[in-house]
Design an enzyme around this catalytic site. Structure first.
Site, PDB file in Angstrom:
ATOM      1  N   ALA A 158     -86.931  47.121  28.359  1.00  0.00           N
ATOM      2  CA  ALA A 158     -87.613  48.411  28.196  1.00  0.00           C
ATOM      3  C   ALA A 158     -86.714  49.563  28.633  1.00  0.00           C
ATOM      4  O   ALA A 158     -86.567  50.564  27.923  1.00  0.00           O
ATOM      5  CB  ALA A 158     -88.921  48.425  28.982  1.00  0.00           C
ATOM      6  N   TYR A 159     -86.119  49.418  29.790  1.00  0.00           N
ATOM      7  CA  TYR A 159     -85.263  50.484  30.322  1.00  0.00           C
ATOM      8  C   TYR A 159     -84.046  50.717  29.435  1.00  0.00           C
ATOM      9  O   TYR A 159     -83.721  51.857  29.082  1.00  0.00           O
ATOM     10  CB  TYR A 159     -84.823  50.110  31.739  1.00  0.00           C
ATOM     11  CG  TYR A 159     -83.968  51.156  32.415  1.00  0.00           C
ATOM     12  CD1 TYR A 159     -84.537  52.328  32.899  1.00  0.00           C
ATOM     13  CD2 TYR A 159     -82.602  50.961  32.593  1.00  0.00           C
ATOM     14  CE1 TYR A 159     -83.760  53.297  33.537  1.00  0.00           C
ATOM     15  CE2 TYR A 159     -81.816  51.914  33.224  1.00  0.00           C
ATOM     16  CZ  TYR A 159     -82.401  53.067  33.696  1.00  0.00           C
ATOM     17  OH  TYR A 159     -81.628  54.014  34.323  1.00  0.00           O
ATOM     18  N   SER A 160     -83.369  49.646  29.052  1.00  0.00           N
ATOM     19  CA  SER A 160     -82.176  49.777  28.214  1.00  0.00           C
ATOM     20  C   SER A 160     -82.523  50.416  26.877  1.00  0.00           C
ATOM     21  O   SER A 160     -81.785  51.270  26.365  1.00  0.00           O
ATOM     22  CB  SER A 160     -81.532  48.408  27.995  1.00  0.00           C
ATOM     23  OG  SER A 160     -81.111  47.834  29.220  1.00  0.00           O
ATOM     24  N   SER A 162     -85.038  52.465  26.237  1.00  0.00           N
ATOM     25  CA  SER A 162     -85.378  53.887  26.421  1.00  0.00           C
ATOM     26  C   SER A 162     -84.134  54.742  26.583  1.00  0.00           C
ATOM     27  O   SER A 162     -84.064  55.866  26.060  1.00  0.00           O
ATOM     28  CB  SER A 162     -86.304  54.059  27.633  1.00  0.00           C
ATOM     29  OG  SER A 162     -85.605  53.841  28.857  1.00  0.00           O
TER      30      SER A 162
END
Length: 252
Positions: A158-160, A162
């Protein structure tokens, strides 16, 4: 060297209550910039602003949650009114979400929340400040991305995602304003040493720094100094770019 020779230069820092945002707000204020310290934690925002004022700088503090559209518009508008105008904005708002999990284990609700803050929040901040910058034919807009957006970090789907999307947004958005004196850039840090990192087990710290060719974490003051230059008048011929702050880890 002080890149801010204009005593009326103003910058809003979103996420100024802690970490990179707090360091950037402090450094900008020390350079004579009038800083708007905004954070989802109103107490932290006000504490950052009060600390700056105690050091002889100029700052205001206010709450801003990048997931609350109407409240965001009011907070940005109120900050611009208090500052008098807006020259630059530094967006440090972001969360990692749940980490150390395989992609198929990611909770869609968590995935959506990470993108809501890290990507949609960045878009909405841009949407609210760009009309003001266009009206003045000047602006410096900086979004904090991550090395994860360039290379992808295992266990951080999710972080990567975004941060990769944020870099793409910056590249596209910047081209819309190249003729209006406005630059829009991103910054991609690797691990920056904060109190949270210092509190991690040594094994975790060693794992993270092993990926960095310089063999250490970045320092908050290194991030703050680069951020200040990017949102200063001196950074006038670079837009749509993602600045590296990774100790050599970035490969492009």
């Amino acid at each position: 060297m002080n890149y801010f020779d204009n005593p009326d230069y103003t910058v809003i820092v979103v996420g100024a209550g802690r970490g990179i945002g707090r360091a950037a707000a402090d450094f900008l204020a020390a350079q004579g910039v009038f800083v708007g310290c905004l954070d989802s934690d109103e107490g932290s925002a006000n504490a950052a602003a009060e600390s700056i004022r105690q050091q002889g700088g100029r700052a205001i503090g206010a709450r801003l949650d990048v997931t609350e559209d109407e409240a965001m518009a009011n907070a940005i508008g109120g900050a611009i009114n208090s500052l008098g105008h807006l020259d630059g904005l530094v967006n440090c708002a972001g969360i990692t979400g749940n980490t150390n999990i395989k992609a198929h284990e990611v909770d869609p609700t968590d995935f959506d929340r990470v993108l809501a803050i890290n990507l949609r929040g960045a878009f909405m901040l841009s949407k609210h400040v760009l009309p003001h910058m266009v009206s003045r034919n000047y602006g410096r807009l900086l979004h904090i991305a991550s090395i994860a957006g360039k290379e992808g970090n295992a266990g951080m789907t999710a972080y990567s995602t975004s941060k990769a999307d944020l870099i793409g947004m910056v590249k596209s958005m910047a081209k819309d304003y190249v003729d209006r004196g406005i630059t829009i850039n991103a910054l991609a840090p690797a691990v920056i040493r904060t109190a949270m990192v210092d509190a991690m087990p040594k094994a975790s710290q060693d794992y993270m720094t092993a990926k960095i060719p310089m063999g250490r974490c970045g320092l908050l003051e290194e991030a703050a100094q680069l951020i200040a230059w990017i949102v200063s008048p001196a950074c006038s011929f670079t837009t749509g770019f993602t600045f590296d702050l990774s100790g050599g880890r970035a490969t492009y």
